[in-house]
Design an enzyme around this catalytic site. Structure first.
Site: not given
Lengths: 266, 266
Positions: B10-11, B73, B152, B184, B186
């Site tokens: 993933d990035s 990703c 995050e 996503c 996240h």
């Protein structure tokens, strides 16, 4: 008298808060704004990369024959301002020194808080600039990573903004600072919310302080543009990625329409 | 039986939600995770750049002798998954197709909502994947830009998270979807908050669906790793920037310690 334009650059839309204050304080000036939107954010890049990008922005604006350069980007101001100053012959103003100086003037109890992105706080650039002016001042830095997306989303007032500000600023309230520097170009849009949470604290708006520094330098050099039609300075925008999002977010920052905009390659 | 590792990239940290599900479903497997943290986020880059970066990640993992590649990703899954599949000889699994297929299976009223980053929603990649399976399904996409910084920051429960979720999801509630894809990597960390706002809606977690796809492929090929010490698969992490922030944020994603981590150059 000098009708060459002022140049301002940032990695994205944030520097528009600086442009807004410069245009309000010096309404006769023509101003060019460059947003390097294809490569935003600079804060996560290595110093070498930030230096390279900032020189590309500088060189582009120099080719447009600017008379003064404003680096309206905290990351570049922290990392490569001195290198740009060494390399060019026109005055170069960053966003950190003017805010730091205003905070030193404002504080009475010698306790200053700084809020900014994680990269800005980690760089300690405001701490260094403040300590250089008065080493006895106690400086507390606090990163507020949600503020930038909050501003870009346009949620700059209301319950969500207030609760996020309260949650972040609690730490800094506990340290009894009497002065708080908005150390990120996005944050002036949250000034109302932040002042609501920090009632008795003086807020230092780096964008306003930077605009004052621009006026001071131009006055000192006698190079302010005095147009016959007062208040008719023109704004021109350059971006490195599609202008659409820059326009929609940027018009909120500027509180006016963005008309003359061009996509360029750096 | 094949004790070569599974590779996931993933990035940044987001793909760790996929790693977590793969490791839970296939606890005997050794797994390598690459986070290209020096160049995160990919979502704001041009397609050419995303393709180049994703090939660099792929080639690195191939050199570690992986038996299957997971592209954890959304941006890469949308832009260059088919190119990677053409170029390599091992199975390649993205995060979009498994989530889209699960949503098509789950919906009863043929109205599916997708939430994701602006880049993912703008790419219409979930819409295309769903329409390819059933063209009569109505798909509503909604970008939720504050969700990633919220996760995050670790603010995945409480009043702020709930109010932000309510504000975003109101639009999609109005469209009477019965199924919502967390589009996503996240977002699984906000599952509790999102389910609280969307009580009667089935949530599709792309990370879980991707893990199921990995198991399905390995079973089909007879290439699952059956270790003598069951549940002793090892996790190894590679990052392209300083590991500090990756570890502190990543451990929240994984809900376990990140021990074996190495900084590499791509």
């Amino acid at each position: 008298m000098n009708n060459r334009p002022i140049g301002i650059f940032d990695s994205g839309v944030g520097g528009l808060t600086v442009l807004k204050e410069v245009a309000e304080l010096l309404p006769d000036e023509n101003i060019l704004y460059l947003g390097d939107t294809a490569r935003v954010p600079y804060g996560i890049r290595s110093p070498e990369t930030v230096i390279r990008y900032s020189f590309e922005c500088t060189e582009f604006l120099l080719r447009q024959n600017i008379k003064l350069l404003v680096v309206a980007c905290n990351t570049v101001s922290a990392i490569s301002l001195h290198k740009i100053r060494e390399a060019v012959s026109i005055p170069v103003i960053g966003v950190i020194e003017p805010g730091a100086a205003a905070a030193v003037n404002a504080t009475k109890n010698k306790r200053i808080g700084i809020i900014g992105t994680e990269a800005t706080i980690k760089s300690s650039s405001y701490v260094k600039a403040i300590k250089a002016l008065d080493k006895d001042i106690e400086v507390s830095g606090l990163p507020c990573p949600l503020f930038v997306p909050l501003v870009e989303e346009g949620w700059t007032e209301g319950t969500i903004a207030r609760l996020i500000a309260e949650k972040y600023l609690k730490d800094i309230t506990d340290r009894e600072v009497d002065t708080l520097v908005l150390g990120c170009t996005h944050y002036p849009l949250l000034k109302g919310v932040i002042q609501g949470v920090m009632n008795d604290v003086s807020l230092v708006d780096s964008a306003i302080e930077t605009a004052k520094a621009v006026k001071y330098i131009l006055d000192g050099q006698g190079s302010r543009d005095i147009l016959e039609d007062r208040g008719q300075g023109k704004l021109k925008f350059y971006v490195t990625d599609s202008p659409d999002k820059f326009i929609s977010v940027g018009e909120r920052f500027l509180q006016q329409k963005i008309k003359d905009i061009e996509k360029i390659e750096l």
